[in-house]
Each structure stands twice: as structure tokens, then as C-alpha cells.
Design a protein around this motif. Structure first.
Motif, PDB file in Angstrom:
ATOM      1  N   PHE A  69       0.448  -1.041   0.468  1.00  0.00           N
ATOM      2  CA  PHE A  69       0.082   0.128   0.155  1.00  0.00           C
ATOM      3  C   PHE A  69       1.334   0.886  -0.465  1.00  0.00           C
ATOM      4  N   ALA A  70       1.997   1.135   0.424  1.00  0.00           N
ATOM      5  CA  ALA A  70       3.105   2.152   0.943  1.00  0.00           C
ATOM      6  C   ALA A  70       3.460   2.962  -0.993  1.00  0.00           C
ATOM      7  N   GLY A  71       3.744   2.078  -1.399  1.00  0.00           N
ATOM      8  CA  GLY A  71       4.221   1.778  -2.562  1.00  0.00           C
ATOM      9  C   GLY A  71       3.074   2.287  -3.125  1.00  0.00           C
ATOM     10  N   TYR A  72       2.191   1.900  -3.223  1.00  0.00           N
ATOM     11  CA  TYR A  72       1.057   1.870  -4.258  1.00  0.00           C
ATOM     12  C   TYR A  72       0.865   3.204  -4.434  1.00  0.00           C
ATOM     13  N   LEU A  73       0.483   3.787  -3.426  1.00  0.00           N
ATOM     14  CA  LEU A  73       0.123   4.930  -2.902  1.00  0.00           C
ATOM     15  C   LEU A  73       1.524   6.232  -3.474  1.00  0.00           C
ATOM     16  N   THR A  74       2.599   5.654  -3.102  1.00  0.00           N
ATOM     17  CA  THR A  74       3.889   6.300  -3.797  1.00  0.00           C
ATOM     18  C   THR A  74       3.964   6.106  -4.916  1.00  0.00           C
ATOM     19  N   GLU A  75       3.852   5.281  -5.733  1.00  0.00           N
ATOM     20  CA  GLU A  75       3.648   5.078  -7.468  1.00  0.00           C
ATOM     21  C   GLU A  75       2.648   5.857  -7.900  1.00  0.00           C
ATOM     22  N   LYS A  76       1.531   5.960  -7.402  1.00  0.00           N
ATOM     23  CA  LYS A  76       0.132   6.811  -7.773  1.00  0.00           C
ATOM     24  C   LYS A  76       0.318   8.062  -7.498  1.00  0.00           C
ATOM     25  N   ALA A  77       1.038   8.780  -6.510  1.00  0.00           N
ATOM     26  CA  ALA A  77       1.357  10.117  -6.513  1.00  0.00           C
ATOM     27  C   ALA A  77       1.686  10.627  -8.186  1.00  0.00           C
ATOM     28  N   LEU A  78       3.582   9.515  -7.636  1.00  0.00           N
ATOM     29  CA  LEU A  78       4.052  10.154  -9.367  1.00  0.00           C
ATOM     30  C   LEU A  78       3.627   9.676 -10.390  1.00  0.00           C
ATOM     31  N   SER A  79       2.533   9.141 -10.611  1.00  0.00           N
ATOM     32  CA  SER A  79       2.086   8.373 -11.512  1.00  0.00           C
ATOM     33  C   SER A  79       1.236  10.026 -12.441  1.00  0.00           C
ATOM     34  N   VAL A  80       0.473  10.402 -10.754  1.00  0.00           N
ATOM     35  CA  VAL A  80      -0.003  11.550 -11.203  1.00  0.00           C
ATOM     36  C   VAL A  80       1.179  13.170 -12.042  1.00  0.00           C
ATOM     37  N   ASP A  81       2.114  13.325 -11.136  1.00  0.00           N
ATOM     38  CA  ASP A  81       2.998  14.223 -11.697  1.00  0.00           C
ATOM     39  C   ASP A  81       3.245  13.132 -12.791  1.00  0.00           C
ATOM     40  N   ASN A  82       3.314  12.249 -13.209  1.00  0.00           N
ATOM     41  CA  ASN A  82       3.762  11.749 -14.939  1.00  0.00           C
ATOM     42  C   ASN A  82       2.943  12.804 -15.859  1.00  0.00           C
ATOM     43  N   ILE A  83       1.384  12.132 -14.935  1.00  0.00           N
ATOM     44  CA  ILE A  83       0.132  12.773 -16.442  1.00  0.00           C
ATOM     45  C   ILE A  83       0.381  13.976 -16.664  1.00  0.00           C
ATOM     46  N   PHE A  84       0.555  15.164 -15.167  1.00  0.00           N
ATOM     47  CA  PHE A  84       0.948  16.211 -16.159  1.00  0.00           C
ATOM     48  C   PHE A  84       2.045  16.300 -16.803  1.00  0.00           C
ATOM     49  N   VAL A  85       3.137  15.708 -16.801  1.00  0.00           N
ATOM     50  CA  VAL A  85       3.953  16.090 -17.861  1.00  0.00           C
ATOM     51  C   VAL A  85       3.447  15.908 -19.548  1.00  0.00           C
ATOM     52  N   PHE A  86       2.290  14.214 -19.668  1.00  0.00           N
ATOM     53  CA  PHE A  86       1.601  14.177 -20.585  1.00  0.00           C
ATOM     54  C   PHE A  86       0.913  15.252 -21.299  1.00  0.00           C
ATOM     55  N   LEU A  87       0.682  15.246 -19.945  1.00  0.00           N
ATOM     56  CA  LEU A  87      -0.941  16.965 -20.608  1.00  0.00           C
ATOM     57  C   LEU A  87       0.136  18.135 -21.424  1.00  0.00           C
ATOM     58  N   ILE A  88       1.232  18.229 -20.546  1.00  0.00           N
ATOM     59  CA  ILE A  88       1.622  19.188 -21.807  1.00  0.00           C
ATOM     60  C   ILE A  88       2.837  18.772 -22.848  1.00  0.00           C
ATOM     61  N   ILE A  89       3.278  17.954 -22.708  1.00  0.00           N
ATOM     62  CA  ILE A  89       3.411  17.349 -23.804  1.00  0.00           C
ATOM     63  C   ILE A  89       2.446  17.026 -25.324  1.00  0.00           C
ATOM     64  N   MET A  90       1.030  16.518 -24.465  1.00  0.00           N
ATOM     65  CA  MET A  90       0.034  16.887 -25.795  1.00  0.00           C
ATOM     66  C   MET A  90      -0.584  18.077 -26.400  1.00  0.00           C
ATOM     67  N   THR A  91      -0.405  19.097 -25.037  1.00  0.00           N
ATOM     68  CA  THR A  91      -0.952  20.444 -25.247  1.00  0.00           C
ATOM     69  C   THR A  91       0.229  21.107 -26.641  1.00  0.00           C
TER      70      THR A  91
END
Length: 336
Positions: A69-91
Motif C-alpha cells: 500500500f505504501a508503494g502503491y500510494l507513492t507510485e500513484k502520486a508519481l503517476s499523477v505527476d507523470n500525467i501532468f507532463v503528458f498533458l504538457i506534451i499533448m498540448t
């Protein structure tokens, strides 16, 4: 935690099956997902991840369940940051919305493959060299500093890496559906769609460097590292469309992630001291006085940090919108 080869094979096969299902059920036919569709599938994948964690706790013990659960929460939070960069690239590349699903799917698969490689390498290093925890810890502390204080507003679509790619590939500046290459005047060109995928693949590599040392700071079990990463990436495509507008309001996300990375970095250094074998540190003897941070504290700290960063971001964004609305109202009154 003793995981047999059969369990590994089944886990990897099921993970692949989920991504194949995603492609044929949602991505194969270009379309922009509705908010309802994104919400339902996001809830399904998050629920599945939580259920899997409970299964680990019941079958292998709650120590491993807590690590998951600790690993999943950490990776999910980092994935949200990843999504933000994806959004910048798409734009930056002006990717049509009906084709964004395909780009995201390819990017997520690349991320899973890269993380799988890093997981295998990390497991081998940890098994043979305990001093690697010093390096992982130092790396995470550096990444935490960069996350908190580096304000790089450059667009990945026009950064140095993409300028290098454009110099070495014949590029056609117009999209041709979701095709990666196109033939014009007898010559083959790559489309912006391929450039987007290259940019996202490069970003995936950078994020893998962040995420794998971070989760190895929470667990040394390669199986937990892999499954936590796999579940964090499952549903990432739907999450992109679900919280795309919310991402701009998470103004303290970078600082929250920096705190998490720094915490895990300190945890890794303390663990490295506890199992020290380097001859030039304490004469090669373990420093048993160094405290080991328990997994329950790590889980609570990570969850609390994510919560505080999210709530503070939403409060800050709401205040900014209220101020902006008030300024606009005052301007209209002055004009009137």
C-alpha cells in the motif's frame, strides 16, 4: 515473501491481458472518453489495486500488505505527476483529443517495460550490494531537491531532446490520422504522432529513475515493486481524462512529492547504515544504532503528505479563482 515462478508468470500474463483488453475495448477505435467512462474505469482499477493489497496482507502477512500500500500510494502520486507532463506534451504537440488515448496507451506500456527492467536491475543490485541503498538514498534526496526547487517551464515538445530528434528525422508537421509515418512525394516522413510517442518514452525513462529507487526504499520485495507499479499504471489513461482539468489546480503537487522522495531517501540512508558493509564507513561494521523507520509509519506519512498537498492545493486554487473573479467584477463595475 516467497513468490514462485508460476505466480510471477500468472501475474505478468494477467497484467499483459489487462493492457490488451484496454487496447481492443477502448483505444483501437479513436474517440474521446466521456467523463462517466473515465470515472467508472478509474474506480474499477483503483478498487482492484486495493483488493490486491488486501489479498497480499491476508495471504503473506500485513507487513507485506503495508509495504504494497505504501508503494502503491507513492507510485500513484508519481503517476499523477507523470500525467501532468503528458498533458504538457499533448498540448505542445497539439495532439487531437480522439488520438490521445492511443498515445497514452503506448506511453504507459513503455513505462511498464522500462520499470520492469529497472525493477530487475534494482533487485539484482540489492541482492548483491547492500551499499546500493546509499546511492538510492542520495539519488532520491537529489530528486527531492530538484522536484521542490527546479522550476523548468520549458515545453518538452520543443526542448533540447526533441530538437535533436527533429534534426535527425525527416518530419512532416501535419497529422495523418494516428499514423506514425507518411509518404509524400516518394519520400517517407515521420508524423508528429511519432514525435509525441518519442517524447513520452523519454519522459517515462526519467520517471522510472525517480520511481524505482523510491519504492525500493519501502520494500525489497521485487514482486511488490512490480505489482505496485503495474496497478499504479493501470487506469492511468482514464485518470488522464478524468482529472485533466484538476491537474492545473494541484499547485503543491511537486512540493508534496519532494517531501515523499526526501522522506524515502532518508529512510534508505538509515537502512544503509543499519546494514553497512563499506570498509571506509564505521570500519565496515553495521551501525545498529541507526533507527529503522517502520512500514506503518511510512504508510501514514505518505498518505498524510498526499492529503495535505492536495487539500492545500485546492484551497490555494479556490482562493486564486475567488480573487480573480473579484478583480474581474471590479473591472466591470469601473467600466460601467
Amino acid at each position: 515473501m516467497n513468490i514462485s515462478l508460476l505466480v510471477w508468470v500468472i501475474t505478468i500474463a494477467v497484467t499483459i491481458a489487462f493492457f490488451v483488453f484496454e487496447f481492443f475495448a477502448h483505444v483501437r477505435k479513436p474517440h474521446e472518453p466521456t467523463l462517466g467512462e473515465s470515472a467508472r474505469w478509474s474506480a474499477f482499477y483503483i478498487g482492484l489495486a486495493l483488493l490486491f493489497g488486501v489479498g497480499i496482507g491476508v495471504t503473506s502477512g500485513w507487513r507485506y500488505g503495508g509495504e504494497y500500500f505504501a508503494g502503491y500510494l507513492t507510485e500513484k502520486a508519481l503517476s499523477v505527476d507523470n500525467i501532468f507532463v503528458f498533458l504538457i506534451i499533448m498540448t505542445g504537440f497539439a495532439v487531437p483529443k480522439i488520438y490521445q488515448q492511443k498515445v497514452l496507451m503506448i506511453g504507459i506500456v513503455i513505462a511498464l517495460i522500462l520499470r520492469g527492467v529497472f525493477i530487475a536491475v534494482g533487485a539484482a543490485l540489492i541482492a548483491n550490494f547492500s551499499w546500493i541503498f546509499y546511492i538510492f538514498g542520495a539519488l532520491l534526496l537529489f530528486l527531492a531537491y530538484r522536484q521542490a526547487f527546479a522550476h523548468d517551464d520549458s515545453n518538452p515538445a520543443s526542448g533540447r531532446f526533441m530538437r535533436f530528434v527533429r534534426r535527425h528525422l525527416p518530419v512532416n508537421d501535419e497529422y495523418s490520422g494516428d499514423r506514425l509515418t507518411v509518404v509524400k512525394d516518394g519520400r517517407r516522413y515521420v508524423t508528429p504522432m511519432l514525435l509525441v510517442i518519442i517524447a513520452i518514452g523519454f519522459v517515462d525513462l526519467v520517471f522510472a529513475v525517480d520511481s524505482i529507487p523510491a519504492i525500493y526504499g519501502l520494500t525489497e520485495e521485487a514482486y511488490i515493486v512490480f505489482t505496485a507499479n503495474a496497478f499504479a499504471l493501470m487506469g492511468l489513461r482514464q485518470l488522464y481524462f478524468l482529472i485533466g482539468g484538476l491537474l492545473e489546480r494541484l499547485v503543491y503537487l511537486a512540493q508534496g512529492l519532494a517531501v515523499i522522495l526526501a522522506f524515502i531517501g532518508v529512510k534508505l540512508v538509515l537502512h544503509a547504515m543499519h546494514v553497512n558493509e563499506l570498509p571506509f564507513i564505521n570500519g565496515g561494521e553495521p551501525m545498529l544504532w541507526a533507527p529503522e523507520i517502520p512500514i506503518w509509519f511510512s504508510l501514514l506519512f505518505i498518505a498524510a503528505t498526499i492529503t495535505v498537498a492536495t487539500v492545500a492545493s485546492l484551497v490555494k486554487s479556490r482562493g486564486a479563482r475567488t480573487t480573480q473573479h473579484g478583480d474581474l467584477s471590479s473591472t466591470r463595475e469601473d467600466v460601467a
